[in-house]
Design a protein around this motif. Structure first.
Motif, PDB file in Angstrom:
ATOM      1  N   ASP A  86      -1.753   0.750  -2.145  1.00  0.00           N
ATOM      2  CA  ASP A  86      -1.022  -0.308  -1.443  1.00  0.00           C
ATOM      3  C   ASP A  86      -1.673  -1.685  -1.571  1.00  0.00           C
ATOM      4  O   ASP A  86      -1.362  -2.590  -0.808  1.00  0.00           O
TER       5      ASP A  86
ATOM      6  N   HIS B 152      -5.711   4.866  -1.992  1.00  0.00           N
ATOM      7  CA  HIS B 152      -5.323   5.991  -1.147  1.00  0.00           C
ATOM      8  C   HIS B 152      -4.873   7.167  -2.017  1.00  0.00           C
ATOM      9  O   HIS B 152      -3.930   7.051  -2.810  1.00  0.00           O
TER      10      HIS B 152
ATOM     11  N   HIS C 216      -9.133   8.099   7.868  1.00  0.00           N
ATOM     12  CA  HIS C 216      -9.305   7.889   6.438  1.00  0.00           C
ATOM     13  C   HIS C 216     -10.729   8.253   6.040  1.00  0.00           C
ATOM     14  O   HIS C 216     -11.685   7.809   6.678  1.00  0.00           O
TER      15      HIS C 216
ATOM     16  N   ARG D  52       8.541  11.307   3.191  1.00  0.00           N
ATOM     17  CA  ARG D  52       8.342  10.649   4.480  1.00  0.00           C
ATOM     18  C   ARG D  52       8.776   9.187   4.431  1.00  0.00           C
ATOM     19  O   ARG D  52       9.437   8.690   5.342  1.00  0.00           O
TER      20      ARG D  52
ATOM     21  N   GLY E 140       3.536   4.063   0.588  1.00  0.00           N
ATOM     22  CA  GLY E 140       3.253   4.056   2.016  1.00  0.00           C
ATOM     23  C   GLY E 140       4.055   3.002   2.743  1.00  0.00           C
ATOM     24  O   GLY E 140       4.869   2.285   2.131  1.00  0.00           O
ATOM     25  N   ARG E 141       3.787   2.893   4.029  1.00  0.00           N
ATOM     26  CA  ARG E 141       4.477   1.877   4.822  1.00  0.00           C
ATOM     27  C   ARG E 141       4.278   0.457   4.282  1.00  0.00           C
ATOM     28  O   ARG E 141       5.185  -0.376   4.417  1.00  0.00           O
ATOM     29  N   PRO E 142       3.123   0.125   3.657  1.00  0.00           N
ATOM     30  CA  PRO E 142       2.998  -1.230   3.111  1.00  0.00           C
ATOM     31  C   PRO E 142       4.114  -1.582   2.123  1.00  0.00           C
ATOM     32  O   PRO E 142       4.562  -2.723   2.066  1.00  0.00           O
TER      33      PRO E 142
ATOM     34  N   ARG F 243       3.562  -8.457   5.787  1.00  0.00           N
ATOM     35  CA  ARG F 243       3.221  -7.062   6.098  1.00  0.00           C
ATOM     36  C   ARG F 243       2.805  -6.899   7.556  1.00  0.00           C
ATOM     37  O   ARG F 243       3.223  -5.950   8.226  1.00  0.00           O
ATOM     38  N   ALA F 244       1.959  -7.814   8.038  1.00  0.00           N
ATOM     39  CA  ALA F 244       1.447  -7.689   9.415  1.00  0.00           C
ATOM     40  C   ALA F 244       2.599  -7.705  10.416  1.00  0.00           C
ATOM     41  O   ALA F 244       2.635  -6.896  11.357  1.00  0.00           O
TER      42      ALA F 244
ATOM     43  N   PHE G 287       4.350  -4.387  10.330  1.00  0.00           N
ATOM     44  CA  PHE G 287       3.566  -3.331  10.987  1.00  0.00           C
ATOM     45  C   PHE G 287       3.576  -3.475  12.508  1.00  0.00           C
ATOM     46  O   PHE G 287       3.567  -2.480  13.226  1.00  0.00           O
TER      47      PHE G 287
ATOM     48  N   HIS H  72       3.365  11.837   7.870  1.00  0.00           N
ATOM     49  CA  HIS H  72       3.311  12.559   6.594  1.00  0.00           C
ATOM     50  C   HIS H  72       2.236  13.620   6.670  1.00  0.00           C
ATOM     51  O   HIS H  72       1.352  13.570   7.532  1.00  0.00           O
TER      52      HIS H  72
ATOM     53  N   HIS I  98      -6.905  -5.604  -0.035  1.00  0.00           N
ATOM     54  CA  HIS I  98      -5.569  -5.136  -0.451  1.00  0.00           C
ATOM     55  C   HIS I  98      -4.828  -6.240  -1.213  1.00  0.00           C
ATOM     56  O   HIS I  98      -3.591  -6.282  -1.176  1.00  0.00           O
TER      57      HIS I  98
ATOM     58  N   GLY J 216      -1.854  -8.212   0.347  1.00  0.00           N
ATOM     59  CA  GLY J 216      -1.274  -7.369   1.396  1.00  0.00           C
ATOM     60  C   GLY J 216      -1.969  -7.453   2.735  1.00  0.00           C
ATOM     61  O   GLY J 216      -1.452  -6.996   3.752  1.00  0.00           O
ATOM     62  N   LYS J 217      -3.183  -8.013   2.745  1.00  0.00           N
ATOM     63  CA  LYS J 217      -3.966  -8.152   3.978  1.00  0.00           C
ATOM     64  C   LYS J 217      -4.816  -9.411   3.845  1.00  0.00           C
ATOM     65  O   LYS J 217      -5.128  -9.823   2.726  1.00  0.00           O
TER      66      LYS J 217
HETATM   67  P1  AMP Z   1       0.742   4.653   5.857  1.00  0.00           P
HETATM   68  O1  AMP Z   1      -0.462   5.358   5.335  1.00  0.00           O
HETATM   69  O2  AMP Z   1       1.877   4.714   4.906  1.00  0.00           O
HETATM   70  O3  AMP Z   1       1.121   5.077   7.240  1.00  0.00           O
HETATM   71  O4  AMP Z   1       0.359   3.109   5.975  1.00  0.00           O
HETATM   72  C1  AMP Z   1      -0.900   2.753   6.441  1.00  0.00           C
HETATM   73  C2  AMP Z   1      -1.469   1.688   5.500  1.00  0.00           C
HETATM   74  O5  AMP Z   1      -0.914   0.445   5.871  1.00  0.00           O
HETATM   75  C3  AMP Z   1      -2.979   1.534   5.611  1.00  0.00           C
HETATM   76  O6  AMP Z   1      -3.549   1.972   4.406  1.00  0.00           O
HETATM   77  C4  AMP Z   1      -3.233   0.073   5.768  1.00  0.00           C
HETATM   78  O7  AMP Z   1      -3.941  -0.432   4.662  1.00  0.00           O
HETATM   79  C5  AMP Z   1      -1.870  -0.577   5.804  1.00  0.00           C
HETATM   80  N1  AMP Z   1      -1.729  -1.396   7.010  1.00  0.00           N
HETATM   81  C6  AMP Z   1      -1.851  -0.998   8.296  1.00  0.00           C
HETATM   82  N2  AMP Z   1      -1.639  -2.029   9.145  1.00  0.00           N
HETATM   83  C7  AMP Z   1      -1.390  -3.125   8.367  1.00  0.00           C
HETATM   84  C8  AMP Z   1      -1.106  -4.501   8.639  1.00  0.00           C
HETATM   85  N3  AMP Z   1      -1.024  -4.956   9.891  1.00  0.00           N
HETATM   86  N4  AMP Z   1      -0.912  -5.326   7.584  1.00  0.00           N
HETATM   87  C9  AMP Z   1      -0.984  -4.861   6.320  1.00  0.00           C
HETATM   88  N5  AMP Z   1      -1.239  -3.578   6.006  1.00  0.00           N
HETATM   89  C10 AMP Z   1      -1.436  -2.714   7.001  1.00  0.00           C
END
Ligand code: AMP
Ligand code: FE
Ligand code: FE
Ligand code: ZN
Length: 305
Positions: free
Chosen positions: A38, A63, A99, A126, A156-158, A173-174, A177, A191, A272, A275-276
């Motif tokens: 991600d 990941h 993690h 998922r 993933g969610r990202p 992204r933030a 989330f 998942h 990231h 992404g962060k």
């Molecule tokens: P998941 O594993 O699909 O549930 O997503 C979790 C991932 O999202 C983690 O690896 C984090 O790096 C990323 N993540 C979590 N919170 C944030 C955020 N606020 N902004 C950006 N990325 C995030």
């Protein structure tokens, strides 16, 4: 005139190994993501960014996958950096996501491959379920998410966050989330992930060094001491303490545990890309701790320039 022959390259390397010189140079950043999971940049670009921020030893820790290793190793070699192959393995303790960073393990270990295949496979179904849930209330499709992932990525969610941004539903992204992707909003789906004990054993049995990533990201998210002690008994090598998401109180507690059990202690950026906000080298790991990881591992060697 008889000129002294300059030492051959091999000769130089020999001298280096016999002199007690560390085989790597810090500063070291041991937790970075590429677009194989991600992060937003290819592995070679992650390495270049690390170098531009003064880092000289880095680990790529996508990941649940190792496909970025070769590209990162080659880029690191070109820049004269040391590369530690790594991964951030997804695990779960009760409802909490945990993690586990793995360093220098054998990437061909069948048990580890089977587990990461299972995690990544379940992550796709998922993510599709989450998108279906969101699609009931917002204009978002699975194709929007696919447009945000490379063929090789651990989804993933990202990536769903990036699709929400592309659709103008979230700012970044933030924002995604904190809103739509937060479990309280009701779209979230879990998942499959192994328990942390299994994760630590898999990494250790593959000759790697297991380090719990950001173990103290909040009061309700501090891993219970008894759990950490069980992981230590199962072969846990260290704790990632200097990480922007660990609380100050959590860091103090983790340092006590690390001292009591003589654990390896790391610090890293968890970069990231875009992404962060995390910047390469915002936290680093000391040379003696990197040396301990390299000495302890038997699965795959660190790649020195
Ligand atoms: P998941 O594993 O699909 O549930 O997503 C979790 C991932 O999202 C983690 O690896 C984090 O790096 C990323 N993540 C979590 N919170 C944030 C955020 N606020 N902004 C950006 N990325 C995030
Ligand atoms: Fe991540
Ligand atoms: Fe993490
Ligand atoms: Zn991470």
């Amino acid at each position: 005139m008889t000129a002294l022959k300059p030492p051959t390259r091999a000769g130089t390397l020999d001298t280096m190994t016999t002199a007690a010189r560390p085989a790597f140079t810090g500063p070291s950043d041991l937790h970075m993501h590429s677009n194989h999971s991600d992060g937003t940049q290819p592995p070679a670009e992650v390495v270049r960014q690390a170098h531009a921020h003064g880092i000289r030893t880095l680990a790529l820790t996508d990941h649940d996958r190792t496909t970025g290793w070769d590209e990162a190793a080659e880029a690191a070699n070109r820049l004269g950096m040391t590369f530690l192959p790594g991964m951030e393995l997804s695990a779960k303790h009760e409802w909490r996501s945990v993690h586990v960073l793995g360093y220098l393990f054998d990437p061909t270990d069948p048990d580890l491959i089977a587990e990461t295949d299972r995690i990544r496979g379940d992550r796709i179904g998922r993510a599709e379920r989450i998108v279906r849930n969101i699609g009931r209330d917002y204009d978002l499709t699975w194709d929007d998410v696919l447009a945000q992932t490379t063929a090789d990525a651990t989804v993933g969610r990202p990536h769903i966050a990036d699709a929400l941004v592309a659709r103008g539903i979230a700012r970044d992204r933030a924002h995604a989330f904190d809103g739509i992707l937060h479990p309280r909003e009701g779209y979230y789906e879990p998942h499959y992930a192994p328990d942390p004990l299994t994760a630590v054993r898999l990494i250790t049995q593959a000759g790697g060094v297991a380090v719990i990533a950001h173990p103290a990201t909040g009061r309700d998210r501090m891993m219970p001491l008894a759990t950490i002690e069980r992981l230590i008994a199962a072969g846990l090598g260290g704790l990632e303490i200097d990480h922007r998401e660990n609380t100050a109180a959590g860091k103090r507690m983790l340092r006590e545990i690390a001292a009591r059990h003589d654990l390896i202690v790391t610090g890293s950026s968890d970069y990231h890309g875009a992404g962060k906000p995390n910047r390469p080298g915002e936290n680093t790991t000391s040379d003696d701790m990197v040396a301990r990881i390299i000495e302890r591992a038997t699965g795959t060697p660190a790649r020195h320039p």
